[in-house]
Design a protein around this motif. Sequence first.
Motif, PDB file in Angstrom:
ATOM      1  N   ARG A  93       0.865  -1.181   0.000  1.00  0.00           N
ATOM      2  CA  ARG A  93       0.000   0.000   0.000  1.00  0.00           C
ATOM      3  C   ARG A  93       0.904   1.235   0.000  1.00  0.00           C
ATOM      4  NH1 ARG A  93      -3.630   1.159   5.081  1.00  0.00           N
ATOM      5  NH2 ARG A  93      -5.154  -0.299   4.238  1.00  0.00           N
ATOM      6  N   GLU A  94       0.753   2.058  -1.041  1.00  0.00           N
ATOM      7  CA  GLU A  94       1.621   3.222  -1.195  1.00  0.00           C
ATOM      8  C   GLU A  94       0.976   4.529  -0.750  1.00  0.00           C
ATOM      9  OE1 GLU A  94       3.361   3.440  -5.111  1.00  0.00           O
ATOM     10  OE2 GLU A  94       4.997   2.146  -4.420  1.00  0.00           O
ATOM     11  N   LYS A  95      -0.363   4.592  -0.768  1.00  0.00           N
ATOM     12  CA  LYS A  95      -1.032   5.842  -0.403  1.00  0.00           C
ATOM     13  C   LYS A  95      -2.309   5.559   0.380  1.00  0.00           C
ATOM     14  CE  LYS A  95      -1.177   9.371  -3.220  1.00  0.00           C
ATOM     15  NZ  LYS A  95      -1.507  10.232  -4.389  1.00  0.00           N
ATOM     16  N   PHE A  96      -2.612   6.452   1.293  1.00  0.00           N
ATOM     17  CA  PHE A  96      -3.902   6.474   1.990  1.00  0.00           C
ATOM     18  C   PHE A  96      -4.376   7.907   1.897  1.00  0.00           C
ATOM     19  CE2 PHE A  96      -7.011   6.775   5.225  1.00  0.00           C
ATOM     20  CZ  PHE A  96      -7.447   5.506   5.554  1.00  0.00           C
ATOM     21  N   GLY A  97      -5.401   8.153   1.058  1.00  0.00           N
ATOM     22  CA  GLY A  97      -5.784   9.535   0.775  1.00  0.00           C
ATOM     23  C   GLY A  97      -4.618  10.248   0.119  1.00  0.00           C
ATOM     24  N   PHE A  98      -4.184  11.364   0.711  1.00  0.00           N
ATOM     25  CA  PHE A  98      -3.045  12.111   0.183  1.00  0.00           C
ATOM     26  C   PHE A  98      -1.731  11.705   0.857  1.00  0.00           C
ATOM     27  CE2 PHE A  98      -4.868  14.414   3.734  1.00  0.00           C
ATOM     28  CZ  PHE A  98      -3.760  14.682   4.517  1.00  0.00           C
ATOM     29  N   LEU A  99      -1.795  10.842   1.879  1.00  0.00           N
ATOM     30  CA  LEU A  99      -0.585  10.429   2.591  1.00  0.00           C
ATOM     31  C   LEU A  99       0.222   9.436   1.775  1.00  0.00           C
ATOM     32  CD1 LEU A  99      -1.950   9.840   6.217  1.00  0.00           C
ATOM     33  CD2 LEU A  99      -0.720  11.846   5.365  1.00  0.00           C
ATOM     34  N   THR A 100       1.550   9.576   1.817  1.00  0.00           N
ATOM     35  CA  THR A 100       2.448   8.662   1.107  1.00  0.00           C
ATOM     36  C   THR A 100       3.533   8.162   2.062  1.00  0.00           C
ATOM     37  OG1 THR A 100       4.080  10.311   0.406  1.00  0.00           O
ATOM     38  CG2 THR A 100       2.102  10.070  -0.971  1.00  0.00           C
ATOM     39  N   LEU A 101       4.397   7.305   1.548  1.00  0.00           N
ATOM     40  CA  LEU A 101       5.520   6.773   2.320  1.00  0.00           C
ATOM     41  C   LEU A 101       6.812   7.539   2.045  1.00  0.00           C
ATOM     42  CD1 LEU A 101       4.773   2.981   1.783  1.00  0.00           C
ATOM     43  CD2 LEU A 101       4.544   4.232   3.939  1.00  0.00           C
ATOM     44  N   ASP A 102       6.716   8.680   1.407  1.00  0.00           N
ATOM     45  CA  ASP A 102       7.901   9.453   1.045  1.00  0.00           C
ATOM     46  C   ASP A 102       8.795   9.703   2.259  1.00  0.00           C
ATOM     47  OD1 ASP A 102       6.873   9.521  -1.458  1.00  0.00           O
ATOM     48  OD2 ASP A 102       6.391  11.664  -1.491  1.00  0.00           O
ATOM     49  N   GLY A 103      10.076   9.401   2.108  1.00  0.00           N
ATOM     50  CA  GLY A 103      11.046   9.646   3.165  1.00  0.00           C
ATOM     51  C   GLY A 103      11.159   8.535   4.191  1.00  0.00           C
ATOM     52  N   LEU A 104      10.340   7.483   4.062  1.00  0.00           N
ATOM     53  CA  LEU A 104      10.359   6.383   5.020  1.00  0.00           C
ATOM     54  C   LEU A 104      10.874   5.097   4.382  1.00  0.00           C
ATOM     55  CD1 LEU A 104       6.853   6.818   6.730  1.00  0.00           C
ATOM     56  CD2 LEU A 104       9.058   7.624   7.594  1.00  0.00           C
ATOM     57  N   THR A 105      11.577   4.301   5.164  1.00  0.00           N
ATOM     58  CA  THR A 105      11.929   2.945   4.760  1.00  0.00           C
ATOM     59  C   THR A 105      11.150   1.985   5.656  1.00  0.00           C
ATOM     60  OG1 THR A 105      13.827   2.926   6.270  1.00  0.00           O
ATOM     61  CG2 THR A 105      14.240   3.594   3.991  1.00  0.00           C
ATOM     62  N   ALA A 106      11.104   0.710   5.267  1.00  0.00           N
ATOM     63  CA  ALA A 106      10.314  -0.275   6.005  1.00  0.00           C
ATOM     64  C   ALA A 106      10.689  -0.286   7.486  1.00  0.00           C
ATOM     65  CB  ALA A 106      10.512  -1.657   5.399  1.00  0.00           C
ATOM     66  N   GLY A 107       9.663  -0.173   8.353  1.00  0.00           N
ATOM     67  CA  GLY A 107       9.873  -0.161   9.790  1.00  0.00           C
ATOM     68  C   GLY A 107       9.951   1.227  10.392  1.00  0.00           C
ATOM     69  N   GLU A 108      10.021   2.261   9.541  1.00  0.00           N
ATOM     70  CA  GLU A 108      10.099   3.626  10.037  1.00  0.00           C
ATOM     71  C   GLU A 108       8.711   4.262  10.101  1.00  0.00           C
ATOM     72  OE1 GLU A 108      14.566   5.080   8.664  1.00  0.00           O
ATOM     73  OE2 GLU A 108      12.830   5.689   7.468  1.00  0.00           O
ATOM     74  N   HIS A 109       8.590   5.335  10.922  1.00  0.00           N
ATOM     75  CA  HIS A 109       7.332   6.067  11.011  1.00  0.00           C
ATOM     76  C   HIS A 109       7.619   7.551  11.182  1.00  0.00           C
ATOM     77  CE1 HIS A 109       8.324   5.218  15.307  1.00  0.00           C
ATOM     78  NE2 HIS A 109       7.882   6.455  15.493  1.00  0.00           N
ATOM     79  N   ARG A 110       6.582   8.332  10.951  1.00  0.00           N
ATOM     80  CA  ARG A 110       6.673   9.771  11.205  1.00  0.00           C
ATOM     81  C   ARG A 110       5.340  10.242  11.758  1.00  0.00           C
ATOM     82  NH1 ARG A 110       3.921  13.266   8.053  1.00  0.00           N
ATOM     83  NH2 ARG A 110       3.133  12.546   6.035  1.00  0.00           N
ATOM     84  N   GLN A 111       5.389  11.307  12.542  1.00  0.00           N
ATOM     85  CA  GLN A 111       4.173  11.857  13.134  1.00  0.00           C
ATOM     86  C   GLN A 111       3.476  12.770  12.129  1.00  0.00           C
ATOM     87  OE1 GLN A 111       4.858  13.242  17.057  1.00  0.00           O
ATOM     88  NE2 GLN A 111       2.720  13.724  17.488  1.00  0.00           N
ATOM     89  N   LEU A 112       2.158  12.666  12.062  1.00  0.00           N
ATOM     90  CA  LEU A 112       1.386  13.541  11.188  1.00  0.00           C
ATOM     91  C   LEU A 112       1.339  14.948  11.767  1.00  0.00           C
ATOM     92  CD1 LEU A 112      -1.702  11.358  10.173  1.00  0.00           C
ATOM     93  CD2 LEU A 112       0.471  11.604   8.996  1.00  0.00           C
ATOM     94  N   THR A 113       1.314  15.929  10.909  1.00  0.00           N
ATOM     95  CA  THR A 113       1.180  17.310  11.350  1.00  0.00           C
ATOM     96  C   THR A 113      -0.293  17.591  11.679  1.00  0.00           C
ATOM     97  OG1 THR A 113       0.718  18.179   9.141  1.00  0.00           O
ATOM     98  CG2 THR A 113       3.047  17.981   9.783  1.00  0.00           C
ATOM     99  N   PRO A 114      -0.570  18.598  12.498  1.00  0.00           N
ATOM    100  CA  PRO A 114      -1.968  18.969  12.766  1.00  0.00           C
ATOM    101  C   PRO A 114      -2.729  19.277  11.483  1.00  0.00           C
ATOM    102  CG  PRO A 114      -0.514  20.065  14.311  1.00  0.00           C
ATOM    103  CD  PRO A 114       0.379  19.402  13.296  1.00  0.00           C
TER     104      PRO A 114
END
Length: 238
Positions: A206-227
């Motif tokens: 799965r590459e996208k959910f809505g407008f969200l993408t995996l850009d800048g992440l590798t498998a096992g990594e995460h980032r916090q969403l902005t407000p």
Amino acid sequence: MERLQKVIAKSGITSRRKAEKLIVDGLVEVNGKVVTELGTKVSEQDEVKVEGVPIEKEKLLYFVLYKPRGVITTVSDEKDRKTVVDFFEDYNERLYPVGRLDYDTSGLVIMTNDGEFTNLLLHPSHQINKEYVVKIEGIPSKEKLQLFKKGIRSDGDILKAKYVKVMSTDRKKNTAIVRVVLHQGKNRQIRRMFEAIGTPVQKLKREKFGFLTLDGLTAGEHRQLTPEEVAELKKLAR
């Protein structure tokens, strides 16, 4: 604004059902006043006390996780396999996934502790695009792929895709790469659809959910969403 019993339960001190009894029994105060009505709603600014002790409100968190293959999309696993929650051991909040990805599927998973947000994104009437890249065995005809848009009957479900397109083919290996966009979220949906037309899935991401993408992440990594991203997702769902 959230129901009082839900706020108490989210603080971790008791279950929602027991929180309801505490309210009815007159053991809960909101801004210094005893509240006994179960329909009462409170905001983040309101001070809530249970038996005279202020509750600690859990901070709401939102993340994008790049789930690797071989990871369970649940908060725990009876076989003691790795779960998506294991990537968030540094957080005290009780995070959980929004929806599921199969054990053998990689890609984008939203993690949060906001139940209202989760229900909003997963409600069937809120048709948010979920985009996948699929490697399949065999090269499907256009006619077979058109069945994805018309709907494929499988185990009592009608499985549909909003968009499907072959991106590349390998005639020597007899494989194809296909992009699929879903609104639905049925169990093993993409795998079932490709199995139905005789081209089983080899890899799925799965590459996208809505407008969200995996850009800048590798498998096992995460980032916090902005407000802003959280607000945009809520707007998209509504």
